[in-house]
Design a protein around this motif. Structure first.
Motif, PDB file in Angstrom:
ATOM      1  N   ILE A   1       1.857 -43.595  -6.970  1.00 29.84           N
ATOM      2  CA  ILE A   1       1.921 -43.502  -6.201  1.00 29.84           C
ATOM      3  C   ILE A   1       0.472 -42.599  -5.668  1.00 29.84           C
ATOM      4  CG2 ILE A   1       3.199 -43.320  -4.405  1.00 29.84           C
ATOM      5  CD1 ILE A   1       5.109 -44.255  -5.356  1.00 29.84           C
ATOM      6  N   VAL A   2       0.907 -41.420  -5.992  1.00 30.59           N
ATOM      7  CA  VAL A   2       0.048 -40.355  -6.578  1.00 30.59           C
ATOM      8  C   VAL A   2      -2.057 -40.446  -6.287  1.00 30.59           C
ATOM      9  CG1 VAL A   2      -0.518 -38.186  -6.608  1.00 30.59           C
ATOM     10  CG2 VAL A   2       2.237 -38.220  -6.080  1.00 30.59           C
ATOM     11  N   LEU A   3      -1.639 -40.791  -7.339  1.00 34.47           N
ATOM     12  CA  LEU A   3      -3.110 -41.011  -7.868  1.00 34.47           C
ATOM     13  C   LEU A   3      -3.822 -42.159  -6.899  1.00 34.47           C
ATOM     14  CD1 LEU A   3      -3.417 -41.243 -11.833  1.00 34.47           C
ATOM     15  CD2 LEU A   3      -3.061 -39.015 -10.140  1.00 34.47           C
ATOM     16  N   SER A   4      -2.920 -43.244  -6.694  1.00 37.71           N
ATOM     17  CA  SER A   4      -3.382 -44.372  -5.242  1.00 37.71           C
ATOM     18  C   SER A   4      -3.768 -44.157  -4.697  1.00 37.71           C
ATOM     19  CB  SER A   4      -2.638 -45.052  -5.736  1.00 37.71           C
ATOM     20  OG  SER A   4      -1.659 -45.004  -4.699  1.00 37.71           O
ATOM     21  N   LEU A   5      -3.682 -42.819  -3.898  1.00 37.94           N
ATOM     22  CA  LEU A   5      -4.068 -42.680  -2.003  1.00 37.94           C
ATOM     23  C   LEU A   5      -5.031 -41.165  -2.804  1.00 37.94           C
ATOM     24  CD1 LEU A   5      -0.209 -42.029  -0.888  1.00 37.94           C
ATOM     25  CD2 LEU A   5      -1.757 -43.589  -0.795  1.00 37.94           C
ATOM     26  N   HIS A   6      -5.533 -40.449  -1.559  1.00 41.75           N
ATOM     27  CA  HIS A   6      -6.570 -39.593  -0.855  1.00 41.75           C
ATOM     28  C   HIS A   6      -5.692 -38.042  -1.236  1.00 41.75           C
ATOM     29  CE1 HIS A   6      -9.380 -37.074   1.010  1.00 41.75           C
ATOM     30  NE2 HIS A   6     -10.610 -37.674   0.498  1.00 41.75           N
ATOM     31  N   PRO A   7      -6.269 -37.309  -2.124  1.00 41.24           N
ATOM     32  CA  PRO A   7      -5.693 -35.625  -2.144  1.00 41.24           C
ATOM     33  C   PRO A   7      -5.408 -35.800  -1.002  1.00 41.24           C
ATOM     34  CG  PRO A   7      -7.531 -36.144  -3.703  1.00 41.24           C
ATOM     35  CD  PRO A   7      -8.126 -37.450  -2.515  1.00 41.24           C
ATOM     36  N   ILE A   8      -5.474 -35.824  -0.125  1.00 38.54           N
ATOM     37  CA  ILE A   8      -4.979 -35.138   1.158  1.00 38.54           C
ATOM     38  C   ILE A   8      -4.018 -36.197   1.982  1.00 38.54           C
ATOM     39  CG2 ILE A   8      -5.559 -34.514   3.979  1.00 38.54           C
ATOM     40  CD1 ILE A   8      -8.612 -33.780   2.727  1.00 38.54           C
ATOM     41  N   ILE A   9      -4.109 -37.035   1.741  1.00 40.90           N
ATOM     42  CA  ILE A   9      -3.081 -37.730   1.849  1.00 40.90           C
ATOM     43  C   ILE A   9      -1.726 -37.771   0.835  1.00 40.90           C
ATOM     44  CG2 ILE A   9      -1.817 -39.727   2.437  1.00 40.90           C
ATOM     45  CD1 ILE A   9      -5.097 -41.684   3.104  1.00 40.90           C
ATOM     46  N   ALA A  10      -2.041 -37.594  -0.330  1.00 40.03           N
ATOM     47  CA  ALA A  10      -1.458 -37.446  -1.689  1.00 40.03           C
ATOM     48  C   ALA A  10      -0.121 -36.352  -1.022  1.00 40.03           C
ATOM     49  CB  ALA A  10      -1.857 -37.583  -2.568  1.00 40.03           C
ATOM     50  N   VAL A  11      -0.704 -34.935  -0.611  1.00 37.62           N
ATOM     51  CA  VAL A  11      -0.228 -33.846  -0.897  1.00 37.62           C
ATOM     52  C   VAL A  11       0.269 -34.054   0.789  1.00 37.62           C
ATOM     53  CG1 VAL A  11      -0.588 -31.529   0.290  1.00 37.62           C
ATOM     54  CG2 VAL A  11      -2.099 -32.282  -1.650  1.00 37.62           C
TER      55      VAL A  11
END
Length: 278
Positions: free
Chosen positions: A140-150
Motif C-alpha cells: 500500500i505504501v509503495l504504491s502511493l506517492h511519498p507525500i500521499i503515503a505520509v
C-alpha cells in the motif's frame, strides 16, 4: 522597580554582633563610605553596603529587568546611575530579551510538533502493518506517492483520536431524553427531569484521549475478525468492527450516565435513627 533586599543571614556568631557588615555580602565594612552618601532618600545607607556590592546588585537587576530603572527597596527613590545606557542600548536589551523569549518558545513548539508528527506517522505505519500485515502495508505504501503515503499514515491516528473523543453518546442521550416528553410513546425513552441537576462533565485526560484513540484500530480489528469473519475485505471488517465496538461502548456509557442522572435527581435522605424517648 525596587531591588529586592536580601535578608541578613540568621545565626550570626555573638562575637561579631557589634561589627558593621554589608547587607549584601555580609562581610565587614568600614563605618562610612562617602561614595554612597545621598544616593537615595534613606538615612545611613552609606553604612549599610559596600559601594561595589551595591553597583553589582544594580547591574544584576538591570540584566534581569531590561529597560527598568533600579530604585531603592525602602524609599523607592531611583538611583542616579552614570553613564546612562542611552535609548539604543535600552531598545536592544528590551527587544533582544523579547526576541530570545519568542525564539525559545517557538523552538520548543516546533520541536514538540516535529517529534509528535514523527511519532504519529510511525504509529500510522504500524497500524497499517497490524491491519493488513507487513507485506500488505508495504504494498500500500509503495504504491502511493511519498507525500500521499505520509499523509495517509498521519491521518490514521488523528482520525482515530477524533472518532474516539467525539461525544456522540451525550448528543444521542440528550435527544432520547427530549423524546420522553412525547405523548404515549414517551415512556420507552430515558426519563428527563424538568429541573434537573446539571451533570458533571466527563473528565478526560490527555493520556486517555491519545491512548483511547491509539487503541481504537486494535479494538476495531479484533471485533471485526470475531463478529464479521465472513466478510472478505479487510477494510470492511475493520470498519464494521469499529462501528460495532463504538456502538456497544456508547450504549454502555449512555446506560451508566442515565442511571447516574436518575439517581442524582431522585436522591433523598431518610431518617434512620429516631430520637430517644426519655
Amino acid at each position: 522597580m525596587p531591588i529586592q533586599r536580601q535578608e541578613t543571614s540568621p545565626g550570626r556568631p555573638t562575637k561579631y554582633a557589634m561589627l558593621r557588615r554589608c547587607d549584601i555580602c555580609y562581610r565587614e565594612m568600614p563605618d562610612f563610605d562617602e561614595r554612597l552618601e545621598a544616593v537615595c532618600l534613606c538615612e545611613g545607607i552609606e553604612t549599610q553596603f559596600h559601594y561595589r556590592c551595591l553597583c553589582n546588585k544594580i547591574r544584576q537587576f538591570e540584566a534581569a529587568n531590561p529597560g527598568v530603572n533600579a530604585t531603592c527597596w525602602v524609599c523607592n527613590s531611583p538611583y542616579n546611575i552614570f553613564p546612562k545606557k542611552g535609548y539604543m542600548i535600552n531598545f536592544v536589551e528590551v527587544s533582544g530579551s523579547k526576541i530570545i523569549t519568542w525564539l525559545d518558545f517557538y523552538t520548543h513548539v516546533v520541536c514538540v510538533y516535529v517529534f509528535s508528527e514523527a511519532a504519529l506517522t510511525t504509529y500510522g505505519l504500524m497500524a497499517l502493518a497490524y491491519i493488513y500485515g507487513t507485506e500488505g502495508a508495504k504494498k500500500i505504501v509503495l504504491s502511493l506517492h511519498p507525500i500521499i503515503a505520509v499523509t495517509l499514515c498521519m491521518s490514521i491516528p488523528y482520525s482515530a483520536i477524533f472518532i474516539d473523543i467525539f461525544p456522540w453518546e451525550e448528543m444521542v442521550l440528550y435527544g432520547l431524553r427530549r423524546c420522553s416528553n412525547l405523548p404515549v410513546i414517551g415512556r420507552i425513552f430515558p426519563e428527563e427531569f424538568p429541573n434537573a441537576i446539571q451533570e458533571e462533565p466527563r473528565n478526560t485526560s490527555y493520556y486517555q484521549i491519545v491512548g483511547g484513540g491509539m487503541m481504537l484500530p486494535v479494538y476495531a480489528k479484533l471485533v471485526g475478525d470475531i463478529w464479521f469473519s465472513g466478510t472478505d475485505s479487510i477494510l470492511h471488517r475493520l470498519v464494521l468492527g469499529g462501528i460495532a465496538f463504538i456502538a456497544v461502548r456508547g450504549i454502555l456509557l449512555m446506560y451508566g450516565r442515565q442511571k447516574s442522572y436518575i439517581r442524582t435527581n431522585t436522591m433523598s435522605i431518610t431518617t434512620r435513627y429516631r430520637a430517644r424517648q426519655w
